[in-house]
Design an enzyme around this catalytic site. Sequence first.
Site, mmCIF file in Angstrom:
data_model
loop_
_atom_site.group_PDB
_atom_site.id
_atom_site.type_symbol
_atom_site.label_atom_id
_atom_site.label_comp_id
_atom_site.label_asym_id
_atom_site.label_seq_id
_atom_site.Cartn_x
_atom_site.Cartn_y
_atom_site.Cartn_z
ATOM 1 N N GLY A 1 35.473 40.438 45.942
ATOM 2 C CA GLY A 1 34.170 40.296 46.702
ATOM 3 C C GLY A 1 33.820 41.262 47.785
ATOM 4 N N ASN B 1 32.690 40.705 39.088
ATOM 5 C CA ASN B 1 31.822 39.762 39.161
ATOM 6 C C ASN B 1 30.559 39.874 40.338
ATOM 7 O OD1 ASN B 1 32.560 36.126 39.306
ATOM 8 N ND2 ASN B 1 30.454 37.119 39.745
ATOM 9 N N LYS C 1 44.280 34.177 33.085
ATOM 10 C CA LYS C 1 44.460 34.918 34.155
ATOM 11 C C LYS C 1 45.251 34.343 35.406
ATOM 12 C CE LYS C 1 41.458 36.966 37.591
ATOM 13 N NZ LYS C 1 40.437 37.327 37.911
HETATM 14 C C1 LIG Z 1 40.718 38.279 41.129
HETATM 15 C C2 LIG Z 1 39.644 37.733 41.083
HETATM 16 O O1 LIG Z 1 39.109 36.509 41.406
HETATM 17 C C3 LIG Z 1 38.400 38.676 40.694
HETATM 18 O O2 LIG Z 1 38.511 38.604 39.116
HETATM 19 C C4 LIG Z 1 36.953 38.269 40.978
HETATM 20 O O3 LIG Z 1 36.648 37.185 40.112
HETATM 21 C C5 LIG Z 1 36.343 39.414 40.760
HETATM 22 O O4 LIG Z 1 36.058 40.231 41.740
HETATM 23 P P1 LIG Z 1 34.885 40.853 42.378
HETATM 24 O O5 LIG Z 1 34.118 39.563 42.550
HETATM 25 O O6 LIG Z 1 35.256 41.552 43.543
HETATM 26 O O7 LIG Z 1 34.221 41.671 41.189
#
Ligand SMILES: CC(=O)[C@@H](O)[C@H](O)COP(=O)(O)O
Length: 259
Positions: free
Chosen positions: A161, A209, A100
């Site tokens: 986040g 995440n 990624k």
């Molecule tokens: C691009 C990036 O780093 C995302 O994959 C992140 O890891 C997940 O984003 P969220 O924590 O907002 O779900």
Amino acid sequence: MTNQMLSIGPHTFKSRLLLGTGKFPDFEVQKEAVDVSETEVLTFAVRRMNIFEPHQPNFLEMLDLEKYTLLPNTAGAATAEEAVRIARLAKASGLCDMIKVEVIGDAKTLLPDPLETVKACEILLEENFIVLPYISDDVLLAKRLQQLGVHAVMPGASPIGSGQGIINPLNLSFIIEQASVPVIVDAGIGSPSDAAYAMELGADGVLLNTAVSGAKHPIQMAQAMKLAIEAGRLGFEAGRIPAKKYATASSPMDGMITI
Ligand SMILES: CC(=O)[C@@H](O)[C@H](O)COP(=O)(O)O
């Protein structure tokens, strides 16, 4: 009937939920959240792995790695050169052939740098990586990257986040409409309804995440996200009714005998 599997390059997955591995309260909760989510793809920042401290506990060591495909990411890279270096490190360690590509261009918004992202993708494609770039919800950029040969595009729903959900569903639907590779909505998902919405728009998958790791009860939230993604996909495949301005009676009276 549509294809129920998610295919990225040579990899095929039953689950359309891709899960990040950062910021969980502890390894036990994280392991259970991963289990109940039924994800098959775990992403992690190569830079955050304790490669120089092999005795430190590492979440990935707790898992039955036969069950998961690891998706290393280049988080921490600010230039194409750094991203490529991180990707090569991940490949050399035998983790996976997928990468990624995440090249962050701005520390406050954590938005990706489009030019550096394209540059990194060009090099990594040349080197036969399976390339999944994280991008903003930029329709033309998604198209250009597809033309380059990337294996999926990962537009953000909103900043990483932030939990703001899908800020621009129109752009996302334009990306999906013209996509010739899977579209994985990545970053900014806050709630199960955000994830379901992404799937209802026709996304092929969702990567999230913080919404799980930062939830009051991460394990329940992981399960909620799994169900939401499944429901959203099913709804998309079922074909929703068009939204109309005015009412239409649910039990039409036409043709009924009036007394
Ligand atoms: C691009 C990036 O780093 C995302 O994959 C992140 O890891 C997940 O984003 P969220 O924590 O907002 O779900």
